[in-house]
Write a protein that holds these residues in place. Structure first.
Motif, PDB file in Angstrom:
ATOM      1  N   GLY A   1       5.555  -3.891   2.822  1.00 22.23           N
ATOM      2  CA  GLY A   1       4.246  -3.638   2.219  1.00 22.23           C
ATOM      3  C   GLY A   1       3.628  -4.886   1.631  1.00 22.23           C
TER       4      GLY A   1
ATOM      5  N   GLY B   1       0.020  -6.212   2.699  1.00 24.22           N
ATOM      6  CA  GLY B   1      -1.025  -6.471   1.710  1.00 24.22           C
ATOM      7  C   GLY B   1      -1.480  -7.918   1.724  1.00 24.22           C
TER       8      GLY B   1
ATOM      9  N   ARG C   1      -3.750  -8.393   4.695  1.00 20.49           N
ATOM     10  CA  ARG C   1      -5.071  -7.832   4.402  1.00 20.49           C
ATOM     11  C   ARG C   1      -5.872  -8.784   3.525  1.00 20.49           C
ATOM     12  NH1 ARG C   1      -8.319  -5.308   0.755  1.00 20.49           N
ATOM     13  NH2 ARG C   1      -9.537  -3.567   1.523  1.00 20.49           N
TER      14      ARG C   1
ATOM     15  N   ARG D   1      -6.365 -11.576  -3.431  1.00 25.82           N
ATOM     16  CA  ARG D   1      -5.364 -11.551  -2.364  1.00 25.82           C
ATOM     17  C   ARG D   1      -3.997 -11.190  -2.915  1.00 25.82           C
ATOM     18  NH1 ARG D   1      -7.818 -16.934   0.457  1.00 25.82           N
ATOM     19  NH2 ARG D   1      -9.395 -15.832   1.647  1.00 25.82           N
TER      20      ARG D   1
ATOM     21  N   SER E   1      -3.973  -7.536  -3.723  1.00 22.40           N
ATOM     22  CA  SER E   1      -3.838  -6.770  -2.487  1.00 22.40           C
ATOM     23  C   SER E   1      -2.380  -6.712  -2.044  1.00 22.40           C
ATOM     24  CB  SER E   1      -4.706  -7.389  -1.392  1.00 22.40           C
ATOM     25  OG  SER E   1      -4.547  -6.710  -0.178  1.00 22.40           O
ATOM     26  N   ALA E   2      -1.666  -7.818  -2.168  1.00 24.95           N
ATOM     27  CA  ALA E   2      -0.258  -7.851  -1.784  1.00 24.95           C
ATOM     28  C   ALA E   2       0.583  -6.977  -2.704  1.00 24.95           C
ATOM     29  CB  ALA E   2       0.250  -9.292  -1.800  1.00 24.95           C
TER      30      ALA E   2
ATOM     31  N   VAL F   1      -0.441  -4.335  -4.552  1.00 21.77           N
ATOM     32  CA  VAL F   1      -0.770  -2.930  -4.300  1.00 21.77           C
ATOM     33  C   VAL F   1      -0.163  -2.476  -2.976  1.00 21.77           C
ATOM     34  CG1 VAL F   1      -2.675  -1.326  -3.848  1.00 21.77           C
ATOM     35  CG2 VAL F   1      -2.826  -2.925  -5.742  1.00 21.77           C
ATOM     36  N   GLY F   2      -0.186  -3.326  -1.972  1.00 17.70           N
ATOM     37  CA  GLY F   2       0.449  -2.991  -0.699  1.00 17.70           C
ATOM     38  C   GLY F   2       1.945  -2.785  -0.848  1.00 17.70           C
TER      39      GLY F   2
ATOM     40  N   THR G   1       2.454   0.593  -2.702  1.00 18.68           N
ATOM     41  CA  THR G   1       2.133   1.701  -1.795  1.00 18.68           C
ATOM     42  C   THR G   1       3.240   1.910  -0.771  1.00 18.68           C
ATOM     43  OG1 THR G   1      -0.216   1.208  -2.049  1.00 18.68           O
ATOM     44  CG2 THR G   1       0.408   2.584  -0.186  1.00 18.68           C
TER      45      THR G   1
ATOM     46  N   GLY H   1       1.216  -1.111   3.652  1.00 22.20           N
ATOM     47  CA  GLY H   1       0.812  -2.255   2.846  1.00 22.20           C
ATOM     48  C   GLY H   1      -0.562  -2.759   3.226  1.00 22.20           C
TER      49      GLY H   1
ATOM     50  N   GLY I   1      -2.947  -0.033   1.865  1.00 24.73           N
ATOM     51  CA  GLY I   1      -2.790   0.368   0.473  1.00 24.73           C
ATOM     52  C   GLY I   1      -3.964   0.014  -0.411  1.00 24.73           C
ATOM     53  N   MET I   2      -4.471  -1.204  -0.317  1.00 27.93           N
ATOM     54  CA  MET I   2      -5.587  -1.634  -1.161  1.00 27.93           C
ATOM     55  C   MET I   2      -6.866  -0.898  -0.787  1.00 27.93           C
ATOM     56  SD  MET I   2      -5.919  -3.549  -3.707  1.00 27.93           S
ATOM     57  CE  MET I   2      -7.171  -4.270  -4.702  1.00 27.93           C
TER      58      MET I   2
END
Length: 116
Positions: A24, A28, A31, A43, A46-47, A49-50, A53, A88, A91-92
């Motif tokens: 994940g 993230g 993404r 960024r 995002s990682a 949260v990924g 998740t 991942g 997830g965001m």
């Protein structure tokens, strides 16, 4: 005597497998890097949260994905890593959608009903 694998401390402390969190985290991070408008803090968020998740949603989602894969004629391979990476990656996006939904509900009116 064979060496024992190292203990999975995340599974012990948080109930999530480290391999799912790592997949994940990678999703993230991808993404975050693909979106050029993101700043570095965005960024990294995002990682994280990924990773969260994927850590919690990979086990049930992987079971569904394995059944779907087998129904389409695939061999019973390991799909957990791919599912964790995909979660991942998404997830965001899901977190942003839920936050917008909650703000809309807070500020204006109840959100629209989900389609049936």
């Amino acid at each position: 005597m064979a060496d024992a694998p190292p203990p999975d401390l995340l599974a012990y402390w948080l109930g999530v497998r480290a391999i799912d969190v790592a997949a994940g985290l990678g999703g993230g991070l991808v993404r975050g890097l693909v979106n050029p408008s993101y700043t570095w803090p965005m960024r990294l968020t995002s990682a994280v949260v990924g990773a969260i998740t994927a850590g919690y949603l990979t086990p049930p989602a992987a079971r569904v994905a394995a059944q779907w894969y087998a129904a389409w004629g695939g061999t019973s391979g390991e799909v957990t890593g791919a599912v964790g990476f995909f979660l991942g990656l998404c997830g965001m996006t899901v977190a942003e959608m839920l936050l917008r939904w909650a703000r809309h509900w807070r500020d204006k009116a109840p959100p629209p009903a989900l389609p049936r």
